[in-house]
Design an enzyme around this catalytic site. Structure first.
Site: not given
Length: 400
Positions: A71, A125, A154, A278
């Site tokens: 994500p 998500q 995060c 990512a």
């Protein structure tokens, strides 16, 4: 993702929020059959043994994907997911969605979450700090995904201000309530993505709490909340291995993945089911198909690499064609073009300045940008190993 928009926004940023082509309301409903991934009744009355058994049955039903698009805020949207899928990705996460804004704003839902029948297996998500709001958001997407994922990793300042992501590590009872609320009320499994604590035992207790609360799959980023710079801090694969050994549900790893060999090494060292990538995919969406950028070839010249017949200009063109078919905000497209053409822009910085100065993007302009780079010369190819057969687009794993 901000909750309080800038009262005097930059005009170019406002334009970048517009869709790249006209989009009808209710796009998801028109393009996807609303069939939930049924696992029977929600897990409110299930024993831990039954929940673990179901977690594995679901993961196996999806084909046990190993190569997974992580994500990324504004960067793992539908066209990019489909591009990565063409080049070997076997599952993907959506960008992080703000659960409160998702429940309150139709425009946000229509622009930030788009999908299609080919876009599976899919993790949707959300960031959240209120169980009821999270459930309301999750109910809206569960017919179109294989997992509803809670962002617990995060580390950015916006997450601190909004009290979500890795900053919920300071409030574990709230985290537990978020997982339990979804696990007891959804018909699709709940997954979580976390970062590790500085202390291994704290990490293991955290992971076990999530499993006990109803998490069916756990993705572990092997860095702490304070270790934001992936180039400066190496992910701790040993900590991920300990989490894998402590849990009964499937576990995924995130961190230190620059090429396909890193994925295989990570799985071998940690025992996880699959690996998320990512930053590497942003620069090179074909990484899971065995392609490397010149940067990672230089570090392994003795292994022998050849021009793979593909470059980032080719990938940009493929990405833009997907965007024409599946509209997304221009800001996402601008970001991807910068990432994928970064090496070419270093050779021809005047072309990058043309992109930066272009307030209103069009596909014609962006295709022309690629053509201009090619005319200027200095092609930057992607490389493949000489003697090892790697996946080609035609050979990439078939979707389950």
């Amino acid at each position: 993702m901000t909750q309080n928009p800038d009262p005097k926004p930059d005009p170019s940023k406002v334009l970048d929020d517009l869709l790249c082509s006209e989009q009808r309301d209710g796009q998801i409903e028109e393009t996807v059959d609303a069939v939930a991934a049924s696992l029977g009744s929600p897990s409110r009355v299930l024993s831990i043994d039954t929940r673990v058994e179901r977690a594995w049955a679901h993961w196996k039903k999806l084909g046990r994907p190993k190569y997974i698009v992580a994500p990324m805020v504004d960067n793992s949207e539908l066209p990019f997911r489909l591009l990565c899928q063409k080049y070997g990705a076997q599952a993907a996460y959506t960008p992080m969605l703000h659960s409160r804004i998702f429940t309150e704003t139709e425009k946000y839902r229509n622009q930030e979450f788009t999908t299609c029948k080919e876009d599976r297996p899919l993790f949707v998500q959300f960031c959240a700090n209120d169980p009821d709001t999270l459930l309301e958001a999750a109910k809206r997407v569960e017919p179109y995904c294989d997992y509803v994922d809670i962002n617990l990793g995060c580390p950015q300042r916006i997450a601190r201000r909004g009290n979500y992501g890795a900053f919920l590590m300071d409030n574990l009872p709230l985290v537990k309530s978020l997982v339990e609320k979804l696990a007891q009320n959804l018909n699709v499994p709940v997954s979580c993505k976390i970062r590790i604590f500085p202390n291994l035992q704290d990490t293991l207790k955290y992971a076990k709490m999530l499993e006990d609360a109803g998490c069916s799959l756990l993705a572990v980023h092997g860095r702490t909340r304070d270790e934001k710079d992936g180039k400066k801090f190496r992910a701790d694969w040993s900590a991920i291995k300990e989490v894998k050994n402590a849990l009964r549900i499937p576990v995924l790893a995130n961190g230190n993945v620059r090429c396909i060999e890193d994925v295989d090494n990570c799985i071998k060292e940690t025992g996880v089911e699959g690996v998320l990538s990512a930053e590497t995919l942003l620069e090179n969406p074909a990484a899971f198909a065995g392609f490397r950028t010149a940067e990672w070839v230089k570090d392994n010249e003795e292994e022998g690499f050849v021009d793979g017949g593909l470059d980032q200009g080719d990938l940009v063109v493929e990405y833009l064609k997907l965007c024409e078919k599946h509209p997304v905000p221009w800001r996402m497209i601008r970001s991807h073009v910068h990432k994928m053409l970064g090496e070419w822009f270093r050779i021809h910085p005047q072309v990058r300045e043309q992109l930066n100065a272009q307030n209103i993007l069009t596909f014609e302009f962006l295709y022309g940008l690629v053509d201009q780079l090619r005319e200027l010369g200095g092609r930057v190819p992607l490389y493949k190993k000489k003697k090892i057969d790697t996946l080609t687009p035609q050979e990439s794993p078939q979707r389950i």
